[in-house]
Scaffold this active site. Structure first.
Site, PDB file in Angstrom:
ATOM      1  CG  ASN A 114      -0.506  -0.112   2.464  1.00  0.00           C
ATOM      2  OD1 ASN A 114       0.606  -0.743   2.838  1.00  0.00           O
ATOM      3  ND2 ASN A 114      -1.073   0.398   3.471  1.00  0.00           N
ATOM      4  N   GLY A 187       2.642  -6.064   7.237  1.00  0.00           N
ATOM      5  CA  GLY A 187       1.494  -6.702   6.275  1.00  0.00           C
ATOM      6  C   GLY A 187       0.098  -7.071   7.247  1.00  0.00           C
ATOM      7  CB  SER A 188      -2.760  -9.148   6.640  1.00  0.00           C
ATOM      8  OG  SER A 188      -2.175 -10.173   6.145  1.00  0.00           O
ATOM      9  CD  GLU A 209       5.894  -1.474  12.440  1.00  0.00           C
ATOM     10  OE1 GLU A 209       4.609  -1.179  12.483  1.00  0.00           O
ATOM     11  OE2 GLU A 209       6.809  -1.297  13.425  1.00  0.00           O
ATOM     12  CB  CYS A 243      -1.292   0.286   8.253  1.00  0.00           C
ATOM     13  SG  CYS A 243      -0.029   1.543   8.255  1.00  0.00           S
ATOM     14  CD  GLU A 331      -6.353  -3.107   8.440  1.00  0.00           C
ATOM     15  OE1 GLU A 331      -5.920  -4.236   8.495  1.00  0.00           O
ATOM     16  OE2 GLU A 331      -5.650  -2.208   8.038  1.00  0.00           O
TER      17      GLU A 331
HETATM   18  P1  NAD Z   1      -0.058  -9.217   3.250  1.00  0.00           P
HETATM   19  O1  NAD Z   1       0.008  -9.845   4.371  1.00  0.00           O
HETATM   20  O2  NAD Z   1      -1.180  -9.975   2.272  1.00  0.00           O
HETATM   21  O3  NAD Z   1       1.145  -9.210   2.414  1.00  0.00           O
HETATM   22  C1  NAD Z   1       2.484  -8.782   3.115  1.00  0.00           C
HETATM   23  C2  NAD Z   1       3.492  -9.540   2.762  1.00  0.00           C
HETATM   24  O4  NAD Z   1       3.542 -10.766   2.925  1.00  0.00           O
HETATM   25  C3  NAD Z   1       3.859  -9.466   1.069  1.00  0.00           C
HETATM   26  O5  NAD Z   1       5.192  -9.378   0.923  1.00  0.00           O
HETATM   27  C4  NAD Z   1       3.309 -11.025   0.795  1.00  0.00           C
HETATM   28  O6  NAD Z   1       3.951 -11.306  -0.364  1.00  0.00           O
HETATM   29  C5  NAD Z   1       3.720 -11.717   1.839  1.00  0.00           C
HETATM   30  N1  NAD Z   1       2.523 -12.955   1.949  1.00  0.00           N
HETATM   31  C6  NAD Z   1       1.144 -12.793   1.684  1.00  0.00           C
HETATM   32  N2  NAD Z   1       0.445 -14.014   2.039  1.00  0.00           N
HETATM   33  C7  NAD Z   1       1.562 -14.719   2.351  1.00  0.00           C
HETATM   34  C8  NAD Z   1       1.689 -16.205   2.725  1.00  0.00           C
HETATM   35  N3  NAD Z   1       0.724 -17.018   2.980  1.00  0.00           N
HETATM   36  N4  NAD Z   1       2.831 -16.758   3.333  1.00  0.00           N
HETATM   37  C9  NAD Z   1       3.846 -16.149   3.298  1.00  0.00           C
HETATM   38  N5  NAD Z   1       4.044 -14.627   3.046  1.00  0.00           N
HETATM   39  C10 NAD Z   1       3.010 -14.031   2.401  1.00  0.00           C
HETATM   40  O7  NAD Z   1      -0.769  -7.651   3.385  1.00  0.00           O
HETATM   41  P2  NAD Z   1      -0.621  -6.506   2.401  1.00  0.00           P
HETATM   42  O8  NAD Z   1      -2.085  -6.953   1.638  1.00  0.00           O
HETATM   43  O9  NAD Z   1       0.442  -6.364   1.816  1.00  0.00           O
HETATM   44  O10 NAD Z   1      -1.220  -5.248   3.257  1.00  0.00           O
HETATM   45  C11 NAD Z   1      -2.153  -5.177   3.983  1.00  0.00           C
HETATM   46  C12 NAD Z   1      -2.118  -5.330   5.433  1.00  0.00           C
HETATM   47  O11 NAD Z   1      -0.999  -4.894   5.868  1.00  0.00           O
HETATM   48  C13 NAD Z   1      -3.418  -4.429   6.167  1.00  0.00           C
HETATM   49  O12 NAD Z   1      -3.951  -5.188   7.354  1.00  0.00           O
HETATM   50  C14 NAD Z   1      -2.635  -3.303   6.686  1.00  0.00           C
HETATM   51  O13 NAD Z   1      -2.933  -2.658   7.855  1.00  0.00           O
HETATM   52  C15 NAD Z   1      -1.290  -3.980   7.031  1.00  0.00           C
HETATM   53  N6  NAD Z   1      -0.194  -2.788   6.960  1.00  0.00           N
HETATM   54  C16 NAD Z   1       0.342  -2.570   8.055  1.00  0.00           C
HETATM   55  C17 NAD Z   1       1.324  -1.486   8.048  1.00  0.00           C
HETATM   56  C18 NAD Z   1       2.166  -1.024   9.386  1.00  0.00           C
HETATM   57  O14 NAD Z   1       3.074  -0.321   9.243  1.00  0.00           O
HETATM   58  N7  NAD Z   1       1.854  -1.547  10.483  1.00  0.00           N
HETATM   59  C19 NAD Z   1       1.624  -0.966   6.972  1.00  0.00           C
HETATM   60  C20 NAD Z   1       0.773  -1.382   5.788  1.00  0.00           C
HETATM   61  C21 NAD Z   1      -0.081  -2.020   5.740  1.00  0.00           C
END
Ligand code: NAD
Length: 453
Positions: A114, A187-188, A209, A243, A331
């Site tokens: 994002n 990520g999530s 994070e 986020c 979320e």
């Molecule tokens: P995501 O968890 O889908 O992906 C993040 C990373 O994990 C990517 O690099 C992806 O390739 C990897 N990934 C995805 N599925 C995986 C799996 N099954 N096994 C191993 N790796 C995997 O998250 P997203 O869609 O990129 O981001 C959205 C989420 O991230 C939201 O919940 C948001 O709130 C959160 N977020 C948090 C912050 C923060 O700084 N705290 C910042 C941005 C986004």
């Protein structure tokens, strides 16, 4: 080259001690800054292809952050990496005690899509500043930005020091089988748990994070105009794919109607429309479909239109919303703002206390008792009083979640510490030591030790 091979080379390179040299770190940070500055247009084009993000938003929310981080570490690296002297207690006299920050080794940074530049490069910069070798795995979902980062970095940095590994779930799963000295994941919460489990296998420390539902509360004592303007900006920036965006709004009922009108006014004034260059698209059809499902027609107060072909969803306000509604169960991560009314401020805080600890929380008020109750009662990663999102912009504040919204934090000094080990060293003189700790023991020695300790 095989990724396992690159990690092995990074581990070997780390052992040569070169990354511990401050000049070495600064040289590469300066190099990175030059690469970014000289390729700004390429970075803007890539992100625009990915989800239509404007140059203005990309500079203010991504590139400027990354450049600030580099400049911060260039300016503060000497003092951050210097051993810090602490007081030595009586039993350890005659001696001196110091904390030596040392790099961890070879670290893995996994980014989210994002804010693809900021969320990948900022932790990576902190890792390099602290003297580590680093593998960066940006999100494959923002494919063009991933490719831009991989080209710029892999063409200009030795892989045994810094390497961008492109890929999605399969590649991340492969990386998670390797033993790193730290994993920094953005990520999530769902994937955060996968990362945490895999890291545990190798006893690898993590920073996670994550996300969550971040509330914004507006009381009757708020400056309503200011609150509406700032909330509309922070919620619909990046089409709500932030986020720390306010996920939902709680407004004191006596000012609710007036406030909803102000929200409408600012959305219109900011011209967040499908054909507007400044309004970001939804990243992909999967997220678009998920978001559209959350727009209940009977609850639309404002907006509600969408266009699947353009991956565009209008800024949408849902009102009145109940805690039981679908939109309140997860979320949102998109341009949909549910608004709920409340009559009792303390009850609202109690309700939020029952939920998972969010990444951010916001309060708009001029009432000092409300500010105090909000700050002391609620637990959340970080937040603002009378603003949204902007706490991220102060590198002197740690950024990170708590509970379900994450583990650990970064930015500025905290980023350096996240990628450092604090090595404790007590240095003693070889003279001036009383004999009391050595056997044979006696009551007299014990009585002295009691006094000293
Ligand atoms: P995501 O968890 O889908 O992906 C993040 C990373 O994990 C990517 O690099 C992806 O390739 C990897 N990934 C995805 N599925 C995986 C799996 N099954 N096994 C191993 N790796 C995997 O998250 P997203 O869609 O990129 O981001 C959205 C989420 O991230 C939201 O919940 C948001 O709130 C959160 N977020 C948090 C912050 C923060 O700084 N705290 C910042 C941005 C986004």
């Amino acid at each position: 080259m095989d990724i396992q091979e690159i990690v092995s080379r990074q581990k070997a390179f780390f052992k040569t001690q070169q990354t511990k040299n401050i000049k070495f770190r600064k040289m590469y940070l300066e190099k990175l800054r030059d690469i970014i500055v000289n390729n700004e247009n390429l970075l803007y084009e890539a992100i625009n292809k990915d989800f239509g993000k404007s140059k203005f938003d990309t500079f203010t929310t991504e590139i400027s952050f990354v450049l600030n981080d580099i400049n911060y570490y260039l300016k503060n690296l000497n003092s951050l990496s210097k051993p810090k002297k602490v007081r030595t207690n009586l039993v350890n006299q005659i001696g001196t005690s110091k904390i030596h920050p040392e790099p961890l080794g070879c670290v893995l940074v996994i980014g989210a899509w994002n804010y693809p530049y900021q969320l990948s490069l900022s932790p990576m910069i902190a890792a390099l500043a602290a003297g580590n070798c680093c593998i960066l795995k940006p999100s494959e979902i923002a494919e063009n930005t991933m490719k831009a980062m991989s080209k710029l970095i892999n063409d200009n940095f030795p892989p045994e020091y810094l390497y961008v590994y492109e890929g999605g779930i399969d590649e991340t799963t492969e990386l998670l089988r390797i033993s790193f000295d730290k994993i920094f994941f953005t990520g999530s919460t769902k994937v955060g748990k996968i990362v945490y489990k895999a890291a545990a296998e190798n006893l690898t420390p993590v920073v996670l994070e994550l996300g969550g539902k971040s509330p914004a509360i507006v009381t009757k004592d708020a400056d309503l105009e200011v609150a509406a303007k700032r909330i509309v900006w922070g919620k619909f920036l990046n089409a709500g794919q932030t986020c720390v965006a306010p996920d939902y709004l709680l407004v004191e009922e006596t000012v609710q109607e007036q406030f909803l009108e102000m929200l409408r006014k600012y959305i219109t004034e900011f011209k967040y429309t499908a054909d507007s260059e400044q309004y970001t698209r939804i990243i992909n059809l999967k997220n678009f479909d998920r978001l559209v499902q959350l727009i209940r027609q009977d609850k639309i107060y404002f907006g509600g239109n969408y266009d699947a072909e353009k991956l565009h969803i209008e800024p949408t306000i849902l009102h009145p919303v109940e805690w039981e509604d679908d939109v309140m169960q997860e979320e949102i991560f998109g341009p949909i703002l549910p608004v709920m009314g409340f009559t009792n401020f303390n009850l609202v805080l109690n309700t939020i206390l029952e939920l998972e600890k969010p990444l951010a929380a916001y309060l708009f008020t001029r009432n000092s008792e409300e500010k105090e109750a909000f700050t002391s009662k609620l637990s959340f990663g970080g937040g603002c009083i009378n603003d949204v999102v902007m706490h991220l912009g102060n590198e002197r504040l740690p950024f990170g979640g708590v509970g379900a919204s994450g583990i650990g934090n970064y930015h500025g000094t905290y980023g350096f510490e996240a990628f450092s080990h604090q090595k404790a060293i007590l240095e003693k003189t070889t003279w001036g030591e009383p004999d009391i700790k050595y056997p044979p023991y006696s009551e007299k020695k014990l009585s002295w030790i009691r006094k000293l300790m």
